[in-house]
Design an enzyme around this catalytic site. Structure first.
Site, PDB file in Angstrom:
ATOM      1  N   ASP A 422       0.542  -1.162  -0.012  1.00  0.00           N
ATOM      2  CA  ASP A 422       0.069  -0.279  -0.417  1.00  0.00           C
ATOM      3  C   ASP A 422       0.282   0.675   0.393  1.00  0.00           C
ATOM      4  OD1 ASP A 422      -2.833   1.002   0.249  1.00  0.00           O
ATOM      5  OD2 ASP A 422      -1.667   1.973   2.596  1.00  0.00           O
ATOM      6  N   GLU A 451       1.546   0.435  -5.093  1.00  0.00           N
ATOM      7  CA  GLU A 451       0.999   1.163  -5.398  1.00  0.00           C
ATOM      8  C   GLU A 451       2.033   2.066  -5.825  1.00  0.00           C
ATOM      9  OE1 GLU A 451      -3.385   2.327  -4.266  1.00  0.00           O
ATOM     10  OE2 GLU A 451      -1.818   2.150  -2.227  1.00  0.00           O
TER      11      GLU A 451
END
Length: 740
Positions: A422, A451
């Protein structure tokens, strides 16, 4: 002397270096050196120099006449007011790293019948070990002071095998009330993880039947040789089974249940996944998070749903997903059983990890070593690149060690097949490179992706961020399936419209002309520098291709928002076009669970829920009962299944290198600008792929005979007809031909 509260933000003092303290006061104008005294270990420390920051009227620097020993309590006194000086900037000094970086084992472990506890807390004044028979209530059976050792590690050894007992540490710090906290390295815990549990992870009690055998069989049959061989299906534990008749509905064990059917008799759950053909299931965070109260799971008035991006403990499975959150053994065994069943079905498991922040500063990392594991500005305010109030400092050696130790724990303990990071750009590139080396040294088929962006303003320098630009510099270990991949926001937005504007369409739904080049770029795995994009991937294994994930609107909702009153068949064709582009492009295909089932998240008022992180089950859970024989949902499921089978059958779709992709791809120039048609030649085969965003079109075929395998209605590796010269496409679609 009156002592300031540790959390008082008006007057604060920080040890920024071994000979420098910075003090923040209400007003620094007119302040002189003689007003200050510094004491370390009860002994006065001379102040050699004194200056205030000309750009910050509240900041005063005290340059000391000798080096401090930060292991001793340190106070700054002014006008009879004493303020504890807290270590902060000193953590970034070379001297601190040299003196306190520790490379050994941390946590609680059973060793030769004894239980050994190790916790890194270099500037703690005292650490007490607490032992409990219960994970929630009950008295402390021990409370002994641990022994401080080298490099700031405190240890205690108890002459008994305490597996199944619970423990905490009480940390004493300069100028702060004693705090009881869970060990950051605890591998399990009791209710709401208020206490850690001592676990013998090799115990038969925690090992499901076939645990080692199924894992070895999975690796022999299904381990990928390259990231581009993967097809990833992202889901949430509650979403997966919340609307099923599973015995263990909303729990880890629901992932292991076979023979489940919906109201129409259709296979769902694990059997559905095996039939769909995906290679990996991506589980949203399953480590203990803060915003679900495990004591209220059976309260019908309580919303027990959250995505889990609010981490509390990084190394223990979430109690809300196990059969008995009060028993730490249940957390470990239940998750292992789920992984074991998935492996037996040929499906790898990717864990979503959220090391970039904690839910708050009550987390064990914050309480165990204050200020160390996080980034703070010069005034002691937390950096907030996560958008959640804080961010971790991965660049610091012991934070980096914690992240890598944690990854290896999940890989070793739960046979993880991949990790999704994340907000990965909040981690520094060096940490991600070391994580790649550590994981791929033991598990060369491990998927590593994340990400490639941040969630807010961060103190981590841009050149150090593991974002989509810098991640390309991470090298893959010898024999590894890849290095570190990033999500392609280019494909996400160019195919079906920006996630930041609900009404904005893309190539498939209303704006083909503007997005042609971006789709061409994406179809080549984002590797070609010829399309003037602001980012080019090092190779196709570095790119996760997708059009929907848990964030933002589902694909079906996005189509509804951008097509208005268009006929249903038009919307279905747009969906198939989007999926076809993702699954016929170079790179790693990824899609949200239920995308293939026309998944929607209605808000009950004619609109859709975009950010459903804490919405109830009714909004989030997969609607398995909509899978009905003869329905549009079933047809879409079959289309995705056919695309996946076709991708697996044709290795040319899974090319990796920039040069080989460039050499294999030839775009046609004799078609309308908004139609994309190209040949893809390699691996002993030749494909002709057409993306048509128009109502209908005639497209020329390359010389020879071509077998149609995918069109606007059907996908799979079976012949739909033989064509020469040209082909008439009716409606928006992806068409794929194989040369015969």
């Amino acid at each position: 002397m009156a002592e300031q509260n540790f959390s008082d933000r008006r007057t604060r003092a920080f040890i920024e270096d071994y000979d420098r303290i910075v003090v923040f006061v209400a007003d620094a104008w007119g302040v002189t050196r003689d007003e200050f005294r510094v004491y370390s270990g009860g002994v006065s420390v001379p102040i050699k120099d004194f200056y205030s920051n000309p750009h910050e009227g509240h900041e005063i620097n005290l340059i000391l006449g000798r080096q401090l020993d930060p292991e001793q309590p340190c106070f700054v006194v002014r006008s009879g007011i004493s303020v504890a000086a807290q270590p902060k900037g000193i953590y970034d000094t070379a001297e601190f790293a040299s003196r306190y970086t520790y490379e050994g084992k941390l946590g609680a472990s059973i060793e030769s019948g004894r239980t050994v506890f190790r916790v890194w807390a270099p500037f703690a004044q005292c650490v007490r070990l607490n032992i409990y028979g219960d994970g929630e209530t009950g008295s402390n059976y021990y409370g002994g002071v641990m022994t401080r050792g080298e490099r700031g590690v405190w240890t205690a050894t108890l002459d008994a095998d305490l597996a199944g007992w619970y423990y905490t540490y009480t940390m004493s710090y300069n100028g702060r009330a004693d705090v009881e906290t869970v060990d950051p390295y605890a591998v399990s815990g009791g209710m709401n993880a208020r206490r850690g549990m001592i676990a013998d992870l090799s115990s038969p009690r925690l090992t499901p039947y076939g645990w080692a055998e199924e894992h070895e069989a999975y690796k022999r049959k299904h381990a990928i040789k390259n990231y581009t061989d993967a097809v990833i299906w992202e889901t949430h534990v509650r979403d997966f089974s919340g609307k099923t008749r599973a015995i263990n509905r909303t729990r880890f064990l629901a992932l292991s249940e076979r023979g489940l059917h919906n109201g129409s008799g259709e296979s769902i759950g694990l059997d559905y996944l095996a039939d769909l053909g995906i290679t990996h299931i991506h589980l949203l965070p399953v480590a203990e998070f803060a915003t679900v109260d495990e004591t209220r799971l059976y309260d019908d008035t309580y919303n027990a749903f959250n995505w889990g991006y609010d981490p509390k403990h990084f190394n223990m499975p979430m109690g809300a997903y196990c059969t008995n959150p009060r028993n730490g053994n249940s957390r470990v065994r239940d998750l292992r059983e789920a992984v074991c069943a998935l492996h037996a079905s040929g499906i790898g498991v990717v864990f979503d990890v959220v090391y970039n922040h904690t839910y708050n500063f009550e987390a064990p990392l914050a309480l165990t070593v204050p200020y160390y594991y996080y980034r703070f500005d010069h005034r002691g305010n937390p950096s907030n690149g996560s958008g959640c109030g804080n961010e971790t400092a991965s660049e610091r050696p012991m934070c980096r060690k914690f992240i890598i130790d944690s990854l290896l724990h999940w890989a070793d303990t739960y046979h993880a097949d991949g990790f999704r990071f994340d907000l990965m750009a909040l981690h520094d590139v060096e940490t991600m490179q070391e994580a790649e080396r550590a994981l791929h040294a033991k598990y060369p088929s491990m998927l590593i992706y994340g990400e490639g962006w941040v969630g807010g303003s961060t103190l981590l320098a841009g050149e150090k961020q593991c974002n989509k630009w810098n991640a390309g510099g991470i090298t893959a270990s010898d024999g590894a399936a890849g290095a570190v991949a990033v999500f392609s926001d280019v494909m996400r937005d160019c195919v079906k419209g920006s996630v930041f504007n609900g009404g904005d369409g893309g190539y498939a739904n209303g704006r083909p002309y503007e997005n042609v080049n971006a789709v061409k770029f994406s179809s080549m795995g984002a590797t070609s520098p010829n399309f003037n994009m602001n980012w080019v991937a090092a190779d196709a294994s570095r790119v996760i291709n997708y059009v929907s994930a848990h964030d933002n609107n589902t694909l079906w909702d996005k189509i509804a928002m951008t097509t208005g009153h268009a006929p249903l068949e038009e919307k279905l064709r747009i969906n198939r076009l989007c999926a076809g582009i993702v699954l016929t492009s170079r790179g790693v295909p990824f899609f949200q669970s239920g995308e293939e089932l026309l998944r929607s998240k209605p808000d009950g008022h004619g609109g859709f829920v975009e950010n459903s992180y804490n919405a109830p089950d009714d909004v989030n859970n997969i609607e398995w009962d909509e899978l009905v024989p003869g329905s549009d949902v079933e047809a879409m499921r079959d289309y995705y299944r056919g695309l996946i089978a076709f991708r697996k059958a044709h290795p040319v779709l899974r090319l990796v290198g920039r040069d080989e992709i460039e050499n294999a791809t030839e775009f046609r120039s004799d078609v309308r600008y908004d139609i994309i048609a190209y040949t893809l030649t390699g691996c002993g085969e030749s494909l002709y792929i057409v993306y048509n965003p128009l109502e209908s079109a005639d497209v020329p075929l390359p010389e020879g005979k071509w077998s149609l395998r995918i069109d606007g209605d059907t996908a799979g590796d079976r012949e739909l007809g033989i064509y020469e010269s040209k082909y008439h496409i009716e409606g928006k679609s992806v068409c794929v031909f194989v040369k015969v």
